[in-house]
Motif scaffolding. Structure first.
Motif, PDB file in Angstrom:
ATOM      1  N   SER A   1      19.290 -12.221  -1.375  1.00  0.00           N
ATOM      2  CA  SER A   1      18.030 -11.766  -1.983  1.00  0.00           C
ATOM      3  C   SER A   1      18.252 -10.664  -3.042  1.00  0.00           C
ATOM      4  O   SER A   1      17.816 -10.634  -4.185  1.00  0.00           O
ATOM      5  CB  SER A   1      16.813 -11.618  -1.133  1.00  0.00           C
ATOM      6  N   TYR A   2      19.290  -9.592  -2.375  1.00  0.00           N
ATOM      7  CA  TYR A   2      19.682  -8.594  -3.578  1.00  0.00           C
ATOM      8  C   TYR A   2      20.324  -9.353  -4.572  1.00  0.00           C
ATOM      9  O   TYR A   2      20.228  -8.987  -5.845  1.00  0.00           O
ATOM     10  CB  TYR A   2      20.403  -7.774  -2.657  1.00  0.00           C
ATOM     11  N   LEU A   3      21.432 -10.071  -4.203  1.00  0.00           N
ATOM     12  CA  LEU A   3      22.209 -10.748  -5.277  1.00  0.00           C
ATOM     13  C   LEU A   3      21.427 -11.464  -6.403  1.00  0.00           C
ATOM     14  O   LEU A   3      21.844 -11.434  -7.422  1.00  0.00           O
ATOM     15  CB  LEU A   3      23.301 -11.666  -4.617  1.00  0.00           C
ATOM     16  N   THR A   4      20.315 -12.243  -5.811  1.00  0.00           N
ATOM     17  CA  THR A   4      19.913 -13.023  -6.761  1.00  0.00           C
ATOM     18  C   THR A   4      18.511 -12.284  -7.345  1.00  0.00           C
ATOM     19  O   THR A   4      17.653 -12.910  -7.927  1.00  0.00           O
ATOM     20  CB  THR A   4      19.160 -14.256  -6.013  1.00  0.00           C
ATOM     21  N   HIS A   5      18.203 -10.988  -7.161  1.00  0.00           N
ATOM     22  CA  HIS A   5      17.339 -10.137  -7.638  1.00  0.00           C
ATOM     23  C   HIS A   5      16.119 -10.674  -7.128  1.00  0.00           C
ATOM     24  O   HIS A   5      15.018 -10.552  -7.998  1.00  0.00           O
ATOM     25  CB  HIS A   5      17.488 -10.113  -8.997  1.00  0.00           C
ATOM     26  N   THR A   6      15.751 -11.285  -6.158  1.00  0.00           N
ATOM     27  CA  THR A   6      14.367 -11.355  -5.444  1.00  0.00           C
ATOM     28  C   THR A   6      14.030 -10.608  -4.340  1.00  0.00           C
ATOM     29  O   THR A   6      12.942 -10.861  -3.808  1.00  0.00           O
ATOM     30  CB  THR A   6      14.454 -12.840  -4.779  1.00  0.00           C
ATOM     31  N   MET A   7      14.806  -9.561  -4.157  1.00  0.00           N
ATOM     32  CA  MET A   7      14.413  -8.518  -3.388  1.00  0.00           C
ATOM     33  C   MET A   7      13.297  -7.691  -3.933  1.00  0.00           C
ATOM     34  O   MET A   7      13.493  -7.148  -4.798  1.00  0.00           O
ATOM     35  CB  MET A   7      15.766  -7.534  -2.987  1.00  0.00           C
ATOM     36  N   THR A   8      12.427  -7.213  -3.038  1.00  0.00           N
ATOM     37  CA  THR A   8      11.514  -6.283  -3.412  1.00  0.00           C
ATOM     38  C   THR A   8      11.307  -5.202  -2.451  1.00  0.00           C
ATOM     39  O   THR A   8      11.787  -5.302  -1.453  1.00  0.00           O
ATOM     40  CB  THR A   8      10.007  -7.033  -3.594  1.00  0.00           C
ATOM     41  N   ASP A   9      10.814  -3.736  -3.216  1.00  0.00           N
ATOM     42  CA  ASP A   9      10.603  -2.885  -2.403  1.00  0.00           C
ATOM     43  C   ASP A   9       9.158  -2.754  -1.965  1.00  0.00           C
ATOM     44  O   ASP A   9       8.264  -3.188  -2.491  1.00  0.00           O
ATOM     45  CB  ASP A   9      10.973  -1.615  -3.165  1.00  0.00           C
ATOM     46  N   TYR A  10       9.011  -2.404  -0.752  1.00  0.00           N
ATOM     47  CA  TYR A  10       7.791  -2.060  -0.075  1.00  0.00           C
ATOM     48  C   TYR A  10       7.591  -0.672   0.536  1.00  0.00           C
ATOM     49  O   TYR A  10       8.439   0.041   1.256  1.00  0.00           O
ATOM     50  CB  TYR A  10       7.575  -2.813   1.378  1.00  0.00           C
ATOM     51  N   ILE A  11       6.626  -0.067  -0.315  1.00  0.00           N
ATOM     52  CA  ILE A  11       6.198   1.446   0.143  1.00  0.00           C
ATOM     53  C   ILE A  11       4.646   1.135   0.757  1.00  0.00           C
ATOM     54  O   ILE A  11       4.067   1.094  -0.012  1.00  0.00           O
ATOM     55  CB  ILE A  11       6.373   2.269  -1.063  1.00  0.00           C
ATOM     56  N   PRO A  12       4.467   1.845   1.778  1.00  0.00           N
ATOM     57  CA  PRO A  12       3.244   1.804   2.395  1.00  0.00           C
ATOM     58  C   PRO A  12       2.311   2.828   1.614  1.00  0.00           C
ATOM     59  O   PRO A  12       2.859   3.806   1.318  1.00  0.00           O
ATOM     60  CB  PRO A  12       3.107   2.118   3.613  1.00  0.00           C
ATOM     61  N   THR A  13       1.098   2.435   1.285  1.00  0.00           N
ATOM     62  CA  THR A  13       0.189   3.312   0.518  1.00  0.00           C
ATOM     63  C   THR A  13      -0.540   4.544   1.566  1.00  0.00           C
ATOM     64  O   THR A  13      -0.114   4.382   2.789  1.00  0.00           O
ATOM     65  CB  THR A  13      -0.850   2.800  -0.131  1.00  0.00           C
ATOM     66  N   ASP A  14      -0.914   5.557   1.108  1.00  0.00           N
ATOM     67  CA  ASP A  14      -1.634   6.449   1.876  1.00  0.00           C
ATOM     68  C   ASP A  14      -2.521   5.719   2.921  1.00  0.00           C
ATOM     69  O   ASP A  14      -2.652   6.088   4.063  1.00  0.00           O
ATOM     70  CB  ASP A  14      -2.080   7.657   1.185  1.00  0.00           C
ATOM     71  N   GLU A  15      -3.156   4.935   2.111  1.00  0.00           N
ATOM     72  CA  GLU A  15      -4.237   4.052   3.071  1.00  0.00           C
ATOM     73  C   GLU A  15      -3.876   3.423   4.095  1.00  0.00           C
ATOM     74  O   GLU A  15      -4.195   3.290   5.403  1.00  0.00           O
ATOM     75  CB  GLU A  15      -4.782   3.183   2.007  1.00  0.00           C
ATOM     76  N   ASP A  16      -2.580   2.834   4.038  1.00  0.00           N
ATOM     77  CA  ASP A  16      -1.860   1.969   4.879  1.00  0.00           C
ATOM     78  C   ASP A  16      -1.458   3.115   5.995  1.00  0.00           C
ATOM     79  O   ASP A  16      -1.595   2.477   7.294  1.00  0.00           O
ATOM     80  CB  ASP A  16      -0.521   1.380   4.495  1.00  0.00           C
ATOM     81  N   LEU A  17      -1.121   4.047   5.523  1.00  0.00           N
ATOM     82  CA  LEU A  17      -0.844   5.127   6.823  1.00  0.00           C
ATOM     83  C   LEU A  17      -1.903   5.577   7.783  1.00  0.00           C
ATOM     84  O   LEU A  17      -1.547   5.727   8.787  1.00  0.00           O
ATOM     85  CB  LEU A  17       0.083   6.318   6.102  1.00  0.00           C
ATOM     86  N   GLN A  18      -3.168   6.014   6.796  1.00  0.00           N
ATOM     87  CA  GLN A  18      -4.076   6.252   7.599  1.00  0.00           C
ATOM     88  C   GLN A  18      -4.504   5.296   8.617  1.00  0.00           C
ATOM     89  O   GLN A  18      -5.021   5.382   9.791  1.00  0.00           O
ATOM     90  CB  GLN A  18      -5.159   6.455   6.388  1.00  0.00           C
ATOM     91  N   LYS A  19      -4.465   4.014   8.424  1.00  0.00           N
ATOM     92  CA  LYS A  19      -4.736   2.848   9.148  1.00  0.00           C
ATOM     93  C   LYS A  19      -3.870   2.993  10.551  1.00  0.00           C
ATOM     94  O   LYS A  19      -4.492   2.971  11.572  1.00  0.00           O
ATOM     95  CB  LYS A  19      -4.605   1.480   8.586  1.00  0.00           C
ATOM     96  N   GLY A  20      -2.480   3.186  10.458  1.00  0.00           N
ATOM     97  CA  GLY A  20      -1.737   3.464  11.442  1.00  0.00           C
ATOM     98  C   GLY A  20      -2.229   4.704  12.429  1.00  0.00           C
ATOM     99  O   GLY A  20      -2.207   4.979  13.708  1.00  0.00           O
TER     100      GLY A  20
END
Lengths: 459, 459
Positions: free
Chosen positions: B429-448
């Motif tokens: 997925s990296y080589l074919t440029h289909t890899m994406t980055d995921y960063i949790p939002t502050d809201e996501d973290l608040q839920k945790g």
């Protein structure tokens, strides 16, 4: 604590600085490579359109006993060599054998096998010559990976033709090669004339090393700045692989051990040829008398059921003629999982030594029995072996059991040429009892022999 | 030839005979494990239903500085250790940096990582206690493979709950574990009560280490003769992993080198904890002042964005409470390819050292930037790294580039904790440029954070 360590690593200073050229000590030289057009022996320059020039020189050099390993190749070797010599204490215990079993482990590099030992110098010599890129074939994928790694290191383009069956069994091998920058095509493909013609004749074929070689050679000779590289069978490949035997002997000597039996799996012969090199020298000079066993798949039995004859190295008949044990270049073996052993011919050096009785024994094994050995080995010795290497494990286990039965304390040395991390489809079929054995009938073999080229008497 | 070899292997005689217990030298002890029922500190025997007794003893031992490695574990270590310390000459050259970069390579065994260092003793102690089998979870698959190998060696049954996402990304990992005799189930599964309840709440979940842990613990406590084993985070795991740091320091000492910067990736903390152990001892005693960096995925940022609080170790809330940096046990990270780092919490030892400023820096990286580092590293250093380990490579490269910019000749040591042979989906997925980055939002973290247990003040 046991006196002999589990693993013996030579230091980097002990890494051999020269390759050993077994031909310099052979009693009978392998028959010369000849032209399929006029049956005349070839000269190094006849191969210049196909191989890098230094490799052509090495291919024909039957007299220089030791050949220097060039500095940049030596430095590359140092990133993963010397490889360990391992005392298989746990296997001995599991088999309750008085034999002392050693294996030379060549799988501790990302290519997963010994193939890197020849890939690195082949890439280096091509770069030295100012070439732009290389083409090659790969069966199990280990050679292709080794070439991809070496081309990334020395700065060359690489086109890999991967046997279709293997590319389907091992999709991730392709990604590894691509990660190192290689361009990978399933073979037979419609990107070459010979590929298209094979597909016309056998539209559903899973391919073979013989087909993939034809395509790779065509791609090399039709692209300016490109040459072809082969991972086994040829004299220069066995020369590079002598590093395995040189290290194995140095490590065994350090332990005060000398093998009674030397075992290797044999597809094209590079692994067996590499491991046995120095011990064969002792045998040829009368210094010692180790017993040599080459083991091949029952599905592709070039030594055990093949003919010693001049033949092409590829299905498309684009190579010179080589005298060797062969099943005929049209023989396409059934889809055994040991892709690296699915080749119709055998190294001319190994063929000659077998013919002359120095390579004592060729035997074959069916794949279920090979995977039984592989699974036992993995569980007790921790390393998951490649299916190719597991052939050698099968023979080593059988010899160790004979020792248990006879009470003989023999020293067994075998080559664990690679790891099976990309062979899990095969392991899965073994575990789920869906693996079947394929043994060609005499009729199948006759069909292969019928395609042998007609070479005048006396050649 | 360079003075310092590419690879430094200690001899088997130099393999440490004792583990080093960092807690014996810590200025502040990690907060005690407490009961979620009454918030009282636990005693070793409270954990006997879950873990083998010797592991419970080790978990609570904060005073014994060195603990003997039992003979059979030592013998098992000898099949694959000492692991090499590698000078990354080719990476230095590619980065044109004056820094001297070293890495301790833990991937030269079939589990493909450092996990085997704790798997072996955990299986051994269970066998010593007369248990029949073990249960565990696995994310990337390396811990499950290590446990499968160890259980095959010491003669125990093994049930593995494999995070569903990983089991889909890495189908062949399952086959490896099965080859070593393990029973593998994708998690969450309907074979446990907690699995069924998680599936009811999140029918489409890809699972997480937190879920899989809950299932494995339930399977252990409900099957007579079974106990649970955990591959990271806990004190006894870090104890076993100290063998990495002990070897690294012995090899560096032999070369006359001392690191200015020590880098490890951190999921549960066992790899970083293992590598840094002996160097942290120097830091704590004031003998030296190396700078420590732990690096984690931006998608699961327990140290860089988590809270230091009492929390459960699993999603099903079946574990005791542990004080650590955490994102909340209900935090299910996005499907980052570094499965081994997808855990909501962090080792209490690492957490305490980070809180106290001895572990100098935690940083995070996005996966595309991690794979950029991994691919460069593979091409120049030949080894294909695991995505987890590639986080450490990312940080090492960034530090080496700083050295190039500042002209400083720093010595950088990082842990290459494993190989990426089973992570080719990710590389693809990296080589074919289909890899994406995921960063949790502050809201996501608040839920945790909202799911953190309410613990009385002063705990």
């Amino acid at each position: 604590m046991a006196k002999i360590p589990y693993k013996t690593y030579l230091s980097e200073e002990q890494l051999p600085q020269q390759w050993y050229n077994l031909r310099a000590d052979m009693k009978t030289q392998p028959a010369p490579m000849i032209s399929p057009a006029n049956f005349q022996p070839l000269k190094p320059e006849d191969l210049h359109p196909i191989f890098a020039e230094e490799l052509c020189r090495q291919e024909f050099d039957a007299t220089t006993r030791f050949i220097d390993i060039p500095g940049p190749v030596y430095d590359y070797y140092r990133t993963y060599r010397p490889s360990p010599l391992v005392r298989a204490y746990n296997l001995e215990k599991a088999l309750d054998t008085p034999a002392r079993i050693y294996f030379k482990f060549e799988g501790n590099n990302t290519s997963g096998s010994h193939k890197l030992n020849s890939a690195a110098p082949q890439a280096y010599f091509a770069k030295q010559q100012g070439l732009q890129g290389l083409t090659t074939e790969t069966g199990a994928g280990q050679w292709g990976t080794a070439m991809a790694m070496s081309c990334a290191h020395f700065g060359l383009d690489l086109k890999v033709f991967m046997v279709k069956t293997s590319s389907e069994q091992k999709p991730y091998r392709k990604v590894v090669m691509q990660t190192y920058g290689a361009d990978v095509t399933a073979s037979p493909s419609n990107t070459t004339q010979v590929g298209r013609s094979i597909l016309e004749r056998y539209p559903n074929t899973g391919g073979s090393l013989g087909c993939a070689i034809s395509e790779a050679i065509e791609a090399a000779v039709t692209n300016p700045g490109y040459r072809y590289v082969l991972g086994s069978m040829l004299n220069h490949v066995l020369l590079h692989q002598s590093v395995i035997g040189l290290e194995a002997k140095a490590a065994m000597d350090q332990l005060g051990e000398y093998p009674d039996i030397v075992i290797g799996c044999a597809g094209g012969g590079s692994n067996m040829g590499g491991l046995m090199s120095t011990y064969m020298a002792d045998r040829l000079s009368g210094k010692a008398n180790p017993y040599f066993i080459a083991i091949e798949p029952a599905s592709c039995p070039s030594m055990t059921r093949g003919r010693y004859a001049y033949d092409f190295g590829d299905t498309g008949h684009t190579t010179p003629l080589v005298k060797m044990y062969t099943l005929g270049s049209d023989f396409i073996p059934s889809p055994n999982h040991a892709g690296g052993l699915r080749f119709h011919g055998m190294s001319p050096i190994l063929s000659q030594l077998y013919l002359d009785g120095y390579l004592d024994e060729a035997r074959s094994a069916e794949q279920t029995s090979v995977f039984e050995a592989a699974t036992l080995f993995a569980r007790v010795e921790t390393i998951l072996p490649a299916p190719e290497s597991a052939h050698a494990i099968r023979a080593a286990i059988d010899e160790a059991i004979k020792c248990r039965e006879s009470g003989q304390t023999k020293v067994i040395l075998f080559s664990l040429s690679g790891t099976g991390y990309f062979d899990l489809t095969a392991y899965s079929s073994y575990l789920t009892h869906t693996m079947t054995d394929y043994i060609p009938t005499d009729e199948d073999l006759q069909k292969g022999f019928a395609t042998l080229p007609q070479v005048p008497e006396g050649k």
